[in-house]
Design a protein around this motif. Structure first.
Motif, mmCIF file in Angstrom:
data_model
loop_
_atom_site.group_PDB
_atom_site.id
_atom_site.type_symbol
_atom_site.label_atom_id
_atom_site.label_comp_id
_atom_site.label_asym_id
_atom_site.label_seq_id
_atom_site.Cartn_x
_atom_site.Cartn_y
_atom_site.Cartn_z
ATOM 1 N N LEU A 142 2.602 4.172 -1.674
ATOM 2 C CA LEU A 142 3.136 5.529 -1.768
ATOM 3 C C LEU A 142 2.800 6.147 -3.122
ATOM 4 O O LEU A 142 2.336 7.289 -3.199
ATOM 5 C CB LEU A 142 4.647 5.482 -1.546
ATOM 6 C CG LEU A 142 5.450 6.787 -1.589
ATOM 7 C CD1 LEU A 142 6.706 6.655 -0.723
ATOM 8 C CD2 LEU A 142 5.890 7.146 -3.023
ATOM 9 N N SER A 145 -0.977 6.857 -3.533
ATOM 10 C CA SER A 145 -1.369 8.053 -2.791
ATOM 11 C C SER A 145 -0.896 9.311 -3.497
ATOM 12 O O SER A 145 -1.636 10.295 -3.629
ATOM 13 C CB SER A 145 -0.792 7.991 -1.371
ATOM 14 O OG SER A 145 -1.036 9.194 -0.679
ATOM 15 N N LEU A 146 0.334 9.282 -3.999
ATOM 16 C CA LEU A 146 0.891 10.433 -4.695
ATOM 17 C C LEU A 146 0.100 10.748 -5.958
ATOM 18 O O LEU A 146 -0.182 11.907 -6.254
ATOM 19 C CB LEU A 146 2.356 10.145 -5.018
ATOM 20 C CG LEU A 146 3.188 11.223 -5.692
ATOM 21 C CD1 LEU A 146 4.661 11.062 -5.300
ATOM 22 C CD2 LEU A 146 3.075 11.157 -7.227
ATOM 23 N N TYR A 150 -1.725 14.469 -5.050
ATOM 24 C CA TYR A 150 -0.323 14.853 -4.924
ATOM 25 C C TYR A 150 -0.100 15.887 -3.820
ATOM 26 O O TYR A 150 0.852 15.780 -3.041
ATOM 27 C CB TYR A 150 0.197 15.391 -6.251
ATOM 28 C CG TYR A 150 1.637 15.863 -6.170
ATOM 29 C CD1 TYR A 150 2.671 14.947 -5.958
ATOM 30 C CD2 TYR A 150 1.957 17.218 -6.279
ATOM 31 C CE1 TYR A 150 3.989 15.370 -5.862
ATOM 32 C CE2 TYR A 150 3.276 17.645 -6.184
ATOM 33 C CZ TYR A 150 4.279 16.719 -5.978
ATOM 34 O OH TYR A 150 5.593 17.143 -5.874
ATOM 35 N N TRP A 153 -0.473 14.214 -0.473
ATOM 36 C CA TRP A 153 0.689 13.358 -0.245
ATOM 37 C C TRP A 153 1.893 14.201 0.160
ATOM 38 O O TRP A 153 2.621 13.841 1.093
ATOM 39 C CB TRP A 153 1.002 12.582 -1.520
ATOM 40 C CG TRP A 153 2.224 11.717 -1.413
ATOM 41 C CD1 TRP A 153 2.292 10.424 -0.985
ATOM 42 C CD2 TRP A 153 3.574 12.096 -1.748
ATOM 43 N NE1 TRP A 153 3.592 9.975 -1.019
ATOM 44 C CE2 TRP A 153 4.405 10.969 -1.479
ATOM 45 C CE3 TRP A 153 4.156 13.267 -2.240
ATOM 46 C CZ2 TRP A 153 5.774 10.997 -1.691
ATOM 47 C CZ3 TRP A 153 5.531 13.294 -2.448
ATOM 48 C CH2 TRP A 153 6.319 12.165 -2.179
ATOM 49 N N SER A 154 2.089 15.320 -0.526
ATOM 50 C CA SER A 154 3.224 16.186 -0.231
ATOM 51 C C SER A 154 3.178 16.697 1.206
ATOM 52 O O SER A 154 4.185 16.684 1.919
ATOM 53 C CB SER A 154 3.256 17.375 -1.201
ATOM 54 O OG SER A 154 3.404 16.940 -2.538
ATOM 55 N N MET A 157 3.914 13.612 3.525
ATOM 56 C CA MET A 157 5.183 12.909 3.406
ATOM 57 C C MET A 157 6.410 13.798 3.598
ATOM 58 O O MET A 157 7.443 13.336 4.110
ATOM 59 C CB MET A 157 5.282 12.219 2.044
ATOM 60 C CG MET A 157 4.496 10.930 1.950
ATOM 61 S SD MET A 157 5.076 9.673 3.127
ATOM 62 C CE MET A 157 6.764 9.426 2.577
#
Length: 267
Positions: A142, A145-146, A150, A153-154, A157
């Protein structure tokens, strides 16, 4: 330093009413509370703020060393309390902010009378005899990936965290909130959040405490709510008929109602 400007402090509601201090979680800001504020503001003085690094807080106040620890966010809380001379505060913390409230109340117990922990988790990584919901590899993946993408990922997720796939507008709102956060600051807050272990801090809680969980939450499963409840003597555990990690958005009436009932029936 102008704390009100630094943390974008806003105050609403009943001027002479008991104080509620609402603290947002990772990737969010005070706007996430907007649906629960109206019913709370009828009888309470509601104080909202943004942590440095989030929302409309002053980005020039960012200090990576300070905000790489949950204690840095707790210090924001205490400085807001000092600036406004808040006492007999009911602290309402969402997600990681529930643990920030634990730390703040331990440092300045004279300011806090109650804790409301909304979807709390003292540790996100599974451990012997403890289920946090994620393996160490899950969290490593996690964070990797972030940190590498970012915004991507946002977008991926936020809907998972929000849940409520039948209400995509909620996931989109959380995505927008995540994407509005400075990526470098968000990376620090993410590591601080997902690598934290505040289980021993729960033993310091002496204030009346409400643990609010959702019936289904991928970030803070019900085993976590049961753990927090068991770790804080005399706490109350309420399971909302809600899905996802942000009941203040997905079930605002139930969330506000549970908070009000707790305040009115606790010492």
């Amino acid at each position: 330093m102008d704390i009100r400007r630094r943390n974008n402090v806003t105050v609403t509601g009943c001027t002479d009413g008991p104080v509620l201090l609402l603290a947002h979680g990772f990737g969010c800001d005070q706007n996430m509370w907007r649906l629960v504020v109206p019913p709370l503001a009828e009888n309470y003085r509601v104080v909202l703020f943004d942590y440095v690094g989030s929302g409309r807080a002053d980005p020039s106040a960012w200090d990576e060393r300070r905000y790489s620890l949950l204690e840095g966010y707790a210090q924001d809380v205490l400085e807001v309390c000092e600036e406004l001379d808040l006492r007999d505060v009911t602290f309402v913390g969402h997600s990681v902010s529930a643990m920030v409230g634990v730390l703040a109340s331990a440092k300045a117990p004279q300011r806090f009378s109650r804790l409301v922990m909304v979807a709390p988790s003292p540790r996100y990584i599974d451990d012997d005899g403890y289920r946090g919901g994620f393996s160490a590899d899950d969290i490593d993946e996690l964070l990797e990936s972030l940190e590498s993408n970012y915004l991507g990922w946002s977008a991926a997720m936020a809907p998972v965290i929000m849940g409520n796939a039948d209400r995509p507008e909620l996931g989109q709102e959380l995505t927008t909130s995540f994407c509005a956060t400075d990526p470098d600051m968000a990376r620090v807050f993410a590591r601080t959040t997902f690598l934290s272990d505040s289980r021993t801090d729960l033993r310091t809680v002496t204030t009346a405490t409400l643990v609010l969980e959702c019936k289904q939450d991928v970030i803070a499963p019900r085993e976590v709510g049961a753990y927090v409840h068991a770790a804080i003597p005399g706490s109350r555990l309420v399971t909302l008929d809600a899905t996802g990690h942000c009941p203040q958005l997905s079930a605002p009436r139930a969330t506000a109602g549970a908070i009000i009932e707790f305040i009115e029936t606790s010492p």
